[in-house]
Motif scaffolding. Sequence first.
Motif, short mmCIF file in Angstrom:
data_model
loop_
_atom_site.label_atom_id
_atom_site.label_comp_id
_atom_site.label_asym_id
_atom_site.label_seq_id
_atom_site.Cartn_x
_atom_site.Cartn_y
_atom_site.Cartn_z
N TYR A 74 -1.12 -2.89 -4.35
CA TYR A 74 -0.76 -3.85 -4.40
C TYR A 74 0.90 -4.09 -4.10
N SER A 75 0.70 -4.70 -6.09
CA SER A 75 1.56 -5.05 -6.63
C SER A 75 2.43 -3.76 -6.70
N MET A 76 2.33 -3.86 -6.67
CA MET A 76 3.28 -2.29 -7.18
C MET A 76 4.83 -1.32 -5.55
N ARG A 262 -11.66 -3.84 3.08
CA ARG A 262 -11.61 -3.57 4.52
C ARG A 262 -9.83 -3.83 5.01
N ALA A 263 -9.72 -4.41 4.68
CA ALA A 263 -7.82 -5.31 5.04
C ALA A 263 -7.19 -3.68 5.95
N ALA A 264 -7.16 -3.14 4.46
CA ALA A 264 -6.63 -1.60 4.91
C ALA A 264 -6.80 -0.79 6.36
N LEU A 265 -7.42 -1.10 7.09
CA LEU A 265 -7.85 -0.33 7.76
C LEU A 265 -7.53 -0.84 9.51
N GLY A 275 2.68 -7.22 -1.77
CA GLY A 275 1.50 -7.05 -2.22
C GLY A 275 0.67 -5.66 -1.23
N GLY A 276 1.47 -5.10 0.17
CA GLY A 276 1.00 -4.98 1.54
C GLY A 276 0.89 -3.53 0.98
N LEU A 277 0.88 -2.87 0.31
CA LEU A 277 1.36 -0.81 1.05
C LEU A 277 0.39 0.05 0.20
N LEU A 278 0.68 1.03 1.11
CA LEU A 278 -0.55 1.62 0.12
C LEU A 278 -0.12 3.49 0.57
N SER A 279 -0.39 3.97 -0.62
CA SER A 279 0.43 5.22 -0.70
C SER A 279 -0.27 5.83 -1.54
N THR A 280 0.71 7.24 -2.12
CA THR A 280 -0.36 8.52 -2.55
C THR A 280 0.07 8.60 -3.99
#
Length: 410
Positions: A74-76, A262-265, A275-280
């Motif tokens: 999100y905000s990261m 579910r929005a991330a899928l 706020g749109g990213l996914l990360s590790t």
Amino acid sequence: MSVTVSTDPGRVGLDPARLARIDEHFARYVDDGRLAGWQIVVTRRGEIAHSSTYGLRDREAGTPVEADTLWRIYSMTKPITSVAAMMLWEEGRLELNDPVSRWLPEFADVRVYDRGSVLKPYTVPATEPIRIWHLLTHTAGLTYGFAQVSVVDGLYRAAGFDLGVPPGADLAAASAGLARLPLLFQPGTSWNYGVSTDVLGRLVEVISGQSLDAFFAERILGPLGMTDTRWWVDAADAKRLAALYAPHPATGQAVRADGVGRAALAEPTWHSGGGGLLSTAADYHRFTQFLLRGGELDGVRLLGPRTVRFMTRNHLPGNRDLASFSPEGFAETILDGVGFGLGFAVVLDPVPSRVPSSVGEFYWGGLASTAFWVDPVEEVTALLFTQLMPSSTYPLRSQLRQLVYSAIVD
């Protein structure tokens, strides 16, 4: 990539027994059901001194948190978008005092909320334009609909800007829609957390001539080796994605929040610079090391060291802190002794917040309780990943600071 411990903690001035308290403390959140699982990474002087996981990334499926778990940050996302804008600034393609309307003409004649209700708001003209530094510092007068604090928040929700944007909108349409809504205050006169970084992302698109996702991939994520950071997951990687939870209102137990999760899928219609990213953990660890090292990592330099230092100074007028430079009634949600730079919160004095840190430490977090900080004085970085929204549910971030700083013994 993984985030394995790379040094004996004692070699970098950390007490191993005190670091062990981190896992003991946060394990209790999982054991009593408040969190499903978490991942924590602590570094000092560029070495990973502590890296741990606990619990489940998906409690219902029974799958554990693993080194390569994907998290909604999100905000990261915001610090990455801010870096993108400052890369363009270093190239001379924008100035911080430039009116945003130079590139986004929809912001040429913005209006400011004065009084009234959601059904009948009264507005006045803006006395000065929204400038790029306003977007970077959250002093533009933009807000979030989901905040549900002000009349302007209500106007955002009525226009379809709540946790997202109106259905089908891309970043250009979202920016245009936001420009039609009144500002919460005159630009530059106060601080309020909101969609400023989403508008900044649109600005990056227009100035660079690339979509935000393409700019990120080509100019930031690829060069920094952040190969797992993305906007959504496909079927092949869906099993790595941590499930999203929210606290049960009566028991505080973590309850699955599938509607939002579910929005991330699926591939998004818009790329949210806010706020749109996914990360590790491994990827964001590389981003924090890039910041700690003054804009360079593994021989790749994206920003000059003086630019990073400039970004991580307090840019609020009069060197004010967030508590004193926020709208009336907002101070209780804002930390005392903390300013704001160009994309980061900045510690001015740790004493008022009663949380240990160093003057000059900079940080931010995400809606689902993820967090990071970079302390140039102690040469410490820390990362916390979990998936519980909202982030204000438990004092996870301040508790991690207590545990990390009490483990520094040199």
